[in-house]
Motif scaffolding. Sequence first.
Motif, PDB file in Angstrom:
ATOM      1  N   MET A  82     -33.546-118.398  -4.632  1.00 48.29           N
ATOM      2  CA  MET A  82     -34.023-119.076  -3.427  1.00 48.29           C
ATOM      3  C   MET A  82     -34.714-120.384  -3.770  1.00 48.29           C
ATOM      4  N   ILE A  83     -35.531-120.363  -4.828  1.00 51.48           N
ATOM      5  CA  ILE A  83     -36.243-121.588  -5.216  1.00 51.48           C
ATOM      6  C   ILE A  83     -35.261-122.653  -5.693  1.00 51.48           C
ATOM      7  N   LEU A  84     -34.289-122.255  -6.525  1.00 54.02           N
ATOM      8  CA  LEU A  84     -33.316-123.218  -7.043  1.00 54.02           C
ATOM      9  C   LEU A  84     -32.433-123.761  -5.924  1.00 54.02           C
ATOM     10  N   ALA A  85     -32.039-122.901  -4.983  1.00 55.85           N
ATOM     11  CA  ALA A  85     -31.220-123.374  -3.868  1.00 55.85           C
ATOM     12  C   ALA A  85     -31.977-124.388  -3.023  1.00 55.85           C
ATOM     13  N   ALA A  86     -33.285-124.188  -2.850  1.00 54.06           N
ATOM     14  CA  ALA A  86     -34.081-125.142  -2.075  1.00 54.06           C
ATOM     15  C   ALA A  86     -34.271-126.454  -2.826  1.00 54.06           C
ATOM     16  N   LEU A  87     -34.483-126.383  -4.141  1.00 61.93           N
ATOM     17  CA  LEU A  87     -34.720-127.603  -4.910  1.00 61.93           C
ATOM     18  C   LEU A  87     -33.451-128.431  -5.075  1.00 61.93           C
ATOM     19  N   SER A  93     -25.204-124.473  -7.060  1.00 66.22           N
ATOM     20  CA  SER A  93     -25.898-124.827  -8.303  1.00 66.22           C
ATOM     21  C   SER A  93     -26.671-123.654  -8.901  1.00 66.22           C
ATOM     22  N   PRO A  94     -27.424-122.850  -8.103  1.00 58.01           N
ATOM     23  CA  PRO A  94     -28.091-121.690  -8.717  1.00 58.01           C
ATOM     24  C   PRO A  94     -27.114-120.693  -9.336  1.00 58.01           C
ATOM     25  N   ILE A  95     -25.933-120.548  -8.728  1.00 60.66           N
ATOM     26  CA  ILE A  95     -24.946-119.634  -9.305  1.00 60.66           C
ATOM     27  C   ILE A  95     -24.499-120.128 -10.671  1.00 60.66           C
ATOM     28  N   VAL A  96     -24.317-121.453 -10.801  1.00 58.93           N
ATOM     29  CA  VAL A  96     -23.950-122.029 -12.097  1.00 58.93           C
ATOM     30  C   VAL A  96     -25.054-121.774 -13.123  1.00 58.93           C
TER      31      VAL A  96
END
Length: 765
Positions: A82-87, A93-96
């Motif tokens: 959740m944090i990476l998706a927001a940033l 990108s978070p999946i990568v």
Amino acid sequence: MRTDEGRNTILRTNQSRRVVLTYRFTSEVLDSQPRVDAARDLVRLLVADMVLPPGYTAEIVEGEVDTIYYWMMGIAALLVYMILAALFESFASPIVIFCTLPTAVIGSCLALLLTGTGLTSEAGPMALLGFVVLIGIAVNNGIILIDAVTGLRQRGFRRERAVLAAGRSRVRPILMTSATTLLGIFPLTLALGGDFEIWPPFAITVVGGLAVSMVSTLIFVPVAYLGIDQVRHWLRSLGWLGVGLATGATAIAMAGVQLRYESYFWTCLAAVPIWLLALTAVWTVECAHHARALARRDRPPVDSISLNTLTKTYGAPGRLRLEWGRFERRTKQLIDAGIDPLDRRSVKDGLLWKSPLLALLIFLHTYLVDPLWLYVISAATWGLLVHLTHSLGLLMGSPAPKAITLGIRYFFLALLLVYIQQRLELPSVTIATALTFVALRWIRWLAGRVESGVVDIDRMSGRSRWLRGPVYRVAAAVPILGAKKATFTALAGVNLEIGRGMFGLLGPNGAGKTTLMRILCQVLEPTFGSVSVNGVNLARHQQVQGLIGYLPQHFGTYDNMSGYDYLQYRGLLEGFKHKAEREERVLACLEQVNLLDRKDDLIGTYSGGMKQRIGIAQMLLHMPQIMIVDEPTAGLDPVERIRFRNLLARLSKDRIVIFSTHIVENIAGSCNRLAVINSGRCIYTGSPDAMRVQAQGKVWEAVLDDEVFHQVEADLDIITHLRTPAGIRVRFLVTESPPDFTAVDVEPTLEDAYIYLLGEHRRAA
């Protein structure tokens, strides 16, 4: 022993002579009371059937599997996502970034296995806690890399170029952050006893996972980024309707799996493969529908084709290798220009962090006792010592001679072998290491001889060629160490503008004409450059390919079929499913190539020109706006050749026809524009009349007797010569001063201008 309902562990203790049978129920068993009762009865039956020695008793202890750590790992992964998706403002990108976690888990498991750390009741919770912490640490390297890639893409970098540039620029930050974390946690891996005994499983899990993910970040994250980016473009091409249909079919299939197996594990495991299979099915249907729609509707008019710096080098490295080697190419260019490519500051900065790394490796030699780890650390130390010695030599001046470099390498190798023998006391390992190094050097030496041309594998002579030939072939084919493939540049920066009408492509055999046409048809991919149709890049818009028809120099047909039946078969392949529409199209194509009266004859009975016309009819089935024919008149008699040229000229009225040949007369009377290609370069573009003007004043004729002809024959650039009653009539080129014998300046033909251009290009090269 183990059953489907639970896990049973037998623990024997000699002091109490008691067998403790512990079985733990999984969450699936605890869902229903009948399952719990059935599992309990099964365990009691097993205990009743056990044969125990005298003095032993059996005790049953019930318990439940503690899943708190699995919940902790799931919650931690969800929060990080959740944090990476927001940033990053992206769901992909978070999946990568999470692609580093599987490799981190593998590294942790290997570290626990190699250190002999078992997941006992005391060590298991701490190891699981290490996995939880690893979720938050292992993704840091991926964040650094993806952030750099995103920034470069926003600056206009191409996808592959951005990934490679980010990887090169972020190697040091990734290594430094991982190394500092590893060194900070490393003391906890030591078994010091007392209260610190609980920390080694936790620290070993984190260190092993982080060490492997540090390396895998530079490999798997770029690959995953490129793959997911391509999948995203693929999903976008399918559209919301296609993705929705595939997702709905996947949901129905997953419901069936859940009903069949009653297991959420298998349902979740099958979700992604089923979804990809459904997407592939939808994509296949859409492609078939798109091809059928293209076959039915009229093609949009094509006004121009643009070739921009088109270059094709056979044997050249791919895009990734090409981008990766750009620094080596820059170094070579600086050396060729007489500029010192050595950046002493970067070498000094490298020594600042490589020297402490050497000290760390030396410390590990004093701590590790496992033979495998000692061997790995010894090999790493040898490589680092050789590299540091080379760097010091660069700082001291010019690079050391090859003999000194090899001497230093072999000196450190001898120290490595002596050290391995002293520490491991395994002569077999020492001998195998020495033989492996010698074999690798020998393979590289053999491959170097093949690469430099000292040894020609195909032209070996001597009695032992039956042995030397295979040895050299195997050495040259070894990956990385083997000989590099020879490169051949078929096209070198061709720029052309082709408009409507008949465009001639003239050049000698091997000039690059066929390569150019195959690139236009997307059979080959250019090394550099692009092809645009009406301003649309052909590589980025695959639907433009439907506008192109290609007739190669040699094409196959079915001689046992009639021309009509063959075109009917080709029409089915082109997407004409309706019989009436297909028959109308086939008859129209046969009429265009003047074969309607021979449509029922077998193709095997056709002449060469008629077979070429069948090829044209096959190409006209899908109504192409661009027709490309490669040496179509080769082997035809003069009458058939004239008919074929007239047919192409008639077809070029409302489309672009590119006519490739090495016969000048095919171009002279049918093309209003032409290009001359020689050695992969375009040496002329324009009209035939303008090409003749270039040879104006350069073509001469003379009638010479035999004696004078033999005297000047070697000095003249002769075009033709013909023996006549008056003597030998010679037609030749003169580029500088007129000849010193009687000659007449004549009007040049297109063939004269062609030979003049080829000669000028050869002299300029």
